[in-house]
Design a protein around this motif. Structure first.
Motif, mmCIF file in Angstrom:
data_model
loop_
_atom_site.group_PDB
_atom_site.id
_atom_site.type_symbol
_atom_site.label_atom_id
_atom_site.label_comp_id
_atom_site.label_asym_id
_atom_site.label_seq_id
_atom_site.Cartn_x
_atom_site.Cartn_y
_atom_site.Cartn_z
ATOM 1 N N UNK A 176 -2.044 17.403 2.056
ATOM 2 C CA UNK A 176 -0.811 16.638 2.059
ATOM 3 C C UNK A 176 -0.501 16.161 0.647
ATOM 4 N N UNK A 177 0.774 15.952 0.379
ATOM 5 C CA UNK A 177 1.184 15.518 -0.958
ATOM 6 C C UNK A 177 0.813 14.063 -1.221
ATOM 7 N N UNK A 178 0.308 13.356 -0.217
ATOM 8 C CA UNK A 178 -0.078 11.953 -0.407
ATOM 9 C C UNK A 178 -1.592 11.759 -0.301
ATOM 10 N N UNK A 179 -2.335 12.838 -0.267
ATOM 11 C CA UNK A 179 -3.780 12.726 -0.072
ATOM 12 C C UNK A 179 -4.480 11.936 -1.172
ATOM 13 N N UNK A 180 -3.929 11.976 -2.377
ATOM 14 C CA UNK A 180 -4.584 11.271 -3.491
ATOM 15 C C UNK A 180 -4.086 9.839 -3.655
ATOM 16 N N UNK A 181 -3.249 9.380 -2.732
ATOM 17 C CA UNK A 181 -2.722 8.016 -2.796
ATOM 18 C C UNK A 181 -3.349 7.144 -1.715
ATOM 19 N N UNK A 182 -3.229 5.831 -1.891
ATOM 20 C CA UNK A 182 -3.742 4.890 -0.899
ATOM 21 C C UNK A 182 -2.621 4.495 0.061
ATOM 22 N N UNK A 183 -2.922 4.515 1.327
ATOM 23 C CA UNK A 183 -1.923 4.124 2.319
ATOM 24 C C UNK A 183 -1.839 2.611 2.375
ATOM 25 N N UNK A 184 -0.612 2.081 2.163
ATOM 26 C CA UNK A 184 -0.412 0.640 2.165
ATOM 27 C C UNK A 184 -0.052 0.113 3.555
ATOM 28 N N UNK A 185 0.716 0.889 4.284
ATOM 29 C CA UNK A 185 1.120 0.430 5.604
ATOM 30 C C UNK A 185 1.986 1.456 6.304
ATOM 31 N N UNK A 186 2.296 1.171 7.563
ATOM 32 C CA UNK A 186 3.121 2.082 8.352
ATOM 33 C C UNK A 186 3.859 1.302 9.429
ATOM 34 N N UNK A 187 4.931 1.898 9.934
ATOM 35 C CA UNK A 187 5.715 1.275 10.987
ATOM 36 C C UNK A 187 6.676 2.288 11.586
ATOM 37 N N UNK A 188 7.498 1.837 12.505
ATOM 38 C CA UNK A 188 8.457 2.710 13.164
ATOM 39 C C UNK A 188 9.859 2.125 13.059
#
Length: 207
Positions: free
Chosen positions: A66-78
């Motif tokens: 994925x293009x975000x694999x090297x980044x840290x996930x900050x949060x998610x929502x809907x």
């Protein structure tokens, strides 16, 4: 006489010799059959092995990072509208925020024009000038595809403020405008966003 010979004896003698050679011939033929069988088994095993290797390589090739694999996930929502949940959103960043990314996974089919029009509406609400909005919208109309349920659309804004879009993890376009990335992310992350609850989830402020 020297040349006299009993025909019956001669026939019997030759028949005996023929029978005497039969076991040896049988063993030779059996060896050939055994060797041929082993060769067929070896070829079959080699074919199966090569098939498994090819399948593994094919799977590896398709399982792209994925293009975000090297980044840290900050949060998610809907994001929901009336009775429908339209998409899920995930925000990623480096520890210093030098690179940021927003990934949207859609739950419903949406026409690309509707996506761009919704973006325009949000920029208007945030107070961006009409000149900037029109400049930013043009590449989106050309770039964005229609989405289906399960489609993903990702923007990654690099340290030098170059914005790259990906559709289902495949690159679809780059926007060089230095102001674009910040303005696009502001739709979700600005304090003036129309979805403050989603903003808190994306920034991890609900923890």
């Amino acid at each position: 006489m020297a040349y006299s010979r009993n025909p019956t004896q001669a026939f019997k003698h030759e028949s005996d010799n023929s029978r005497a050679r039969t076991p040896s011939n049988d063993r030779t033929q059996t060896s050939f059959r055994t060797l041929a069988s082993k060769q067929r088994t070896t070829k079959l095993f080699s074919f199966i092995t090569l098939s498994l290797i090819f399948a593994a390589l094919l799977f590896t090739g398709n399982a792209k990072a994925s293009v975000v694999d090297d980044l840290n996930k900050r949060g998610q929502g809907e994001m929901s509208y009336l009775f429908w949940t339209l998409y899920s959103a995930e925000f990623y960043a480096t520890p210093t925020n030098s690179d940021r990314a927003l990934k949207l996974e859609y739950y419903r089919a949406i026409d690309s024009k509707d996506l761009v029009d919704a973006t325009k509406e949000q920029w208007n609400k945030l107070g961006y000038s009409n000149n900037n909005i029109q400049r930013w919208l043009q590449p989106l109309y050309e770039m964005w595809p229609n989405v289906e349920a399960g489609s993903t659309l990702t923007i990654r804004v690099t340290e030098d403020n170059i914005s790259r879009f990906y559709f289902d993890e495949q690159p679809i376009g780059t926007i060089q405008d230095k102001q674009f990335g910040e303005a696009f992310l502001a739709i979700w992350l600005s304090e003036n966003t129309s979805e403050p609850g989603l903003r808190k989830q994306l920034l991890g402020l609900n923890k």
